[in-house]
Write a protein that holds these residues in place. Structure first.
Motif: not given
Length: 205
Positions: A121-124, A131-136, A161-168
Protein backbone atom coordinates in the motif's frame (compact mmCIF):
# COMPACT_ATOMS: atom_id res chain seq x y z
CA UNK A 1 1.70 -10.13 5.00
CA UNK A 2 -0.55 -12.48 3.11
CA UNK A 3 -0.01 -16.20 3.53
CA UNK A 4 1.50 -16.58 0.06
CA UNK A 5 4.41 -14.37 1.14
CA UNK A 6 5.18 -16.27 4.33
CA UNK A 7 7.99 -18.81 3.95
CA UNK A 8 10.44 -18.77 6.85
CA UNK A 9 8.95 -19.68 10.21
CA UNK A 10 12.05 -19.90 12.40
CA UNK A 11 15.38 -18.06 12.64
CA UNK A 12 17.84 -18.95 9.88
CA UNK A 13 21.60 -19.37 9.95
CA UNK A 14 22.29 -18.17 6.40
CA UNK A 15 23.87 -14.73 6.34
CA UNK A 16 23.95 -14.45 10.13
CA UNK A 17 27.48 -15.60 10.94
CA UNK A 18 29.02 -12.26 9.97
CA UNK A 19 26.00 -10.06 10.66
CA UNK A 20 26.10 -7.25 13.19
CA UNK A 21 22.53 -6.10 12.53
CA UNK A 22 19.45 -8.21 11.83
CA UNK A 23 16.40 -6.65 10.20
CA UNK A 24 13.19 -8.56 10.95
CA UNK A 25 10.50 -8.36 8.25
CA UNK A 26 7.24 -10.23 7.92
CA UNK A 27 7.77 -11.88 4.54
CA UNK A 28 10.05 -12.36 1.54
CA UNK A 29 8.44 -9.50 -0.39
CA UNK A 30 9.50 -7.09 2.37
CA UNK A 31 13.01 -8.52 2.27
CA UNK A 32 13.21 -7.99 -1.48
CA UNK A 33 11.91 -4.44 -1.19
CA UNK A 34 14.53 -3.50 1.41
CA UNK A 35 17.33 -5.17 -0.54
CA UNK A 36 16.26 -3.54 -3.81
CA UNK A 37 16.18 -0.09 -2.24
CA UNK A 38 19.61 -0.70 -0.71
CA UNK A 39 21.03 -1.56 -4.12
CA UNK A 40 19.50 1.57 -5.63
CA UNK A 41 21.11 3.60 -2.87
CA UNK A 42 24.49 1.97 -3.53
CA UNK A 43 24.57 -0.03 -0.30
CA UNK A 44 25.94 -3.56 0.04
CA UNK A 45 24.03 -4.82 3.05
CA UNK A 46 25.94 -8.09 3.41
CA UNK A 47 29.28 -6.28 3.29
CA UNK A 48 28.00 -3.86 5.93
CA UNK A 49 27.05 -6.72 8.23
CA UNK A 50 23.28 -6.31 7.78
CA UNK A 51 21.07 -9.37 7.32
CA UNK A 52 17.38 -9.10 6.31
CA UNK A 53 15.41 -11.95 7.86
CA UNK A 54 11.85 -12.76 6.66
CA UNK A 55 9.95 -14.39 9.51
CA UNK A 56 6.96 -15.96 7.78
CA UNK A 57 4.55 -13.61 9.52
CA UNK A 58 4.49 -11.20 12.45
CA UNK A 59 3.40 -13.86 14.93
CA UNK A 60 6.90 -15.37 14.70
CA UNK A 61 8.66 -12.19 15.82
CA UNK A 62 9.05 -13.34 19.44
CA UNK A 63 11.13 -16.39 18.45
CA UNK A 64 13.35 -14.26 16.21
CA UNK A 65 13.90 -11.69 18.95
CA UNK A 66 14.77 -14.46 21.40
CA UNK A 67 17.33 -15.83 18.97
CA UNK A 68 18.98 -12.61 17.83
CA UNK A 69 18.14 -10.14 20.62
CA UNK A 70 19.71 -9.35 24.00
CA UNK A 71 18.90 -12.78 25.47
CA UNK A 72 20.26 -14.57 22.38
CA UNK A 73 23.09 -13.49 20.11
CA UNK A 74 22.96 -9.88 21.20
CA UNK A 75 22.88 -8.48 17.67
CA UNK A 76 21.64 -5.02 16.78
CA UNK A 77 18.01 -5.22 15.70
CA UNK A 78 15.59 -3.39 13.44
CA UNK A 79 12.39 -4.27 11.67
CA UNK A 80 9.45 -3.43 9.44
CA UNK A 81 5.84 -4.48 9.91
CA UNK A 82 2.30 -3.84 8.72
CA UNK A 83 0.06 -1.53 10.71
CA UNK A 84 -2.25 -4.34 11.76
CA UNK A 85 0.67 -6.44 13.02
CA UNK A 86 2.36 -3.71 15.05
CA UNK A 87 0.91 -5.02 18.37
CA UNK A 88 2.73 -8.36 17.85
CA UNK A 89 6.00 -6.46 17.44
CA UNK A 90 5.28 -4.21 20.41
CA UNK A 91 4.58 -7.09 22.79
CA UNK A 92 7.53 -9.12 21.53
CA UNK A 93 9.93 -6.19 21.93
CA UNK A 94 8.71 -5.67 25.48
CA UNK A 95 9.11 -9.37 26.31
CA UNK A 96 12.63 -9.25 24.88
CA UNK A 97 13.50 -6.54 27.38
CA UNK A 98 13.74 -3.72 24.86
CA UNK A 99 11.25 -1.41 26.55
CA UNK A 100 7.93 -1.16 28.37
CA UNK A 101 4.64 0.38 27.24
CA UNK A 102 6.17 0.99 23.83
CA UNK A 103 4.55 3.67 21.71
CA UNK A 104 4.92 3.84 17.92
CA UNK A 105 7.52 6.57 18.37
CA UNK A 106 9.49 4.50 20.87
CA UNK A 107 9.41 1.50 18.54
CA UNK A 108 10.86 3.69 15.80
CA UNK A 109 13.63 4.86 18.11
CA UNK A 110 14.52 1.16 18.48
CA UNK A 111 14.61 0.77 14.68
CA UNK A 112 11.19 -0.80 14.17
CA UNK A 113 9.03 0.98 11.61
CA UNK A 114 5.34 0.52 10.79
CA UNK A 115 3.77 0.71 7.32
CA UNK A 116 0.31 2.25 6.91
CA UNK A 117 -1.70 -0.86 6.02
CA UNK A 118 1.30 -2.66 4.51
CA UNK A 119 4.36 -2.07 2.35
CA UNK A 120 2.47 -2.72 -0.90
CA UNK A 121 0.00 0.00 0.00
CA UNK A 122 2.87 2.37 0.80
CA UNK A 123 4.55 1.67 -2.54
CA UNK A 124 1.38 2.06 -4.58
CA UNK A 125 0.57 5.33 -2.84
CA UNK A 126 4.10 6.65 -3.44
CA UNK A 127 4.01 5.78 -7.14
CA UNK A 128 0.37 6.64 -7.85
CA UNK A 129 -2.28 4.48 -9.51
CA UNK A 130 -1.48 5.60 -13.06
CA UNK A 131 2.21 4.82 -12.70
CA UNK A 132 1.51 1.39 -11.19
CA UNK A 133 -0.87 0.58 -14.04
CA UNK A 134 1.90 1.51 -16.50
CA UNK A 135 4.19 -0.87 -14.64
CA UNK A 136 1.56 -3.62 -14.86
CA UNK A 137 1.32 -2.98 -18.59
CA UNK A 138 5.08 -3.35 -18.93
CA UNK A 139 4.90 -6.61 -16.98
CA UNK A 140 2.03 -7.86 -19.20
CA UNK A 141 -0.32 -7.91 -16.23
CA UNK A 142 -2.60 -4.99 -17.10
CA UNK A 143 -5.19 -7.10 -18.92
CA UNK A 144 -5.36 -9.43 -15.93
CA UNK A 145 -5.78 -6.44 -13.64
CA UNK A 146 -8.62 -5.03 -15.77
CA UNK A 147 -10.39 -8.38 -15.46
CA UNK A 148 -9.73 -8.40 -11.72
CA UNK A 149 -11.22 -4.90 -11.36
CA UNK A 150 -14.55 -6.18 -12.70
CA UNK A 151 -14.92 -8.98 -10.17
CA UNK A 152 -17.99 -8.58 -7.93
CA UNK A 153 -15.98 -8.41 -4.71
CA UNK A 154 -13.92 -5.51 -6.09
CA UNK A 155 -16.91 -3.26 -6.72
CA UNK A 156 -16.89 -0.09 -4.69
CA UNK A 157 -13.20 -0.33 -3.86
CA UNK A 158 -10.63 2.26 -4.85
CA UNK A 159 -8.15 1.46 -7.59
CA UNK A 160 -5.37 1.68 -5.01
CA UNK A 161 -7.09 -0.98 -2.91
CA UNK A 162 -7.61 -3.13 -6.00
CA UNK A 163 -3.96 -2.81 -7.00
CA UNK A 164 -2.88 -3.75 -3.50
CA UNK A 165 -5.07 -6.84 -3.55
CA UNK A 166 -4.02 -7.74 -7.09
CA UNK A 167 -0.36 -8.00 -6.14
CA UNK A 168 -1.23 -10.90 -3.83
CA UNK A 169 -3.67 -12.85 -5.99
CA UNK A 170 -1.18 -15.34 -7.41
CA UNK A 171 1.81 -17.15 -5.96
CA UNK A 172 5.01 -15.17 -6.48
CA UNK A 173 3.29 -11.98 -7.65
CA UNK A 174 3.72 -10.16 -4.33
CA UNK A 175 7.43 -10.93 -4.27
CA UNK A 176 7.89 -10.03 -7.94
CA UNK A 177 6.24 -6.64 -7.59
CA UNK A 178 8.07 -5.79 -4.37
CA UNK A 179 11.26 -5.41 -6.38
CA UNK A 180 9.60 -3.99 -9.49
CA UNK A 181 7.76 -1.24 -7.62
CA UNK A 182 10.82 -0.23 -5.60
CA UNK A 183 12.85 -0.12 -8.82
CA UNK A 184 10.31 2.33 -10.25
CA UNK A 185 10.33 4.71 -7.26
CA UNK A 186 11.60 8.24 -7.44
CA UNK A 187 14.28 8.05 -4.74
CA UNK A 188 13.04 11.34 -3.38
CA UNK A 189 9.62 9.74 -2.75
CA UNK A 190 10.44 6.47 -1.03
CA UNK A 191 7.75 5.51 1.51
CA UNK A 192 8.80 6.86 4.89
CA UNK A 193 8.90 3.56 6.84
CA UNK A 194 11.10 1.91 4.21
CA UNK A 195 13.30 4.97 3.81
CA UNK A 196 13.80 5.41 7.56
CA UNK A 197 14.47 1.72 8.11
CA UNK A 198 17.28 1.66 5.56
CA UNK A 199 18.77 4.87 6.95
CA UNK A 200 18.64 3.45 10.47
CA UNK A 201 20.30 0.12 9.70
CA UNK A 202 22.96 1.60 7.45
CA UNK A 203 23.89 4.05 10.18
CA UNK A 204 23.88 1.29 12.79
CA UNK A 205 25.71 -1.15 10.52
Amino acid sequence: MAAEDEQATEPAEAGIATARTVVLVEGVSDQLAVETLALRRGRDLAAEGISIQPMGGATNVRAFLETYGPHGRGLALAGLCDEGEAPFFQRALERAGLGTDLTRERMESLGFFVCVRDLEDELIRALGVAAVEEILDGQRDLVSFRTFQKQPDQRGKSDQARLRRFTGTRGGRKQHYASVLVDALDLARVPEPLDRLLAYVCQAG
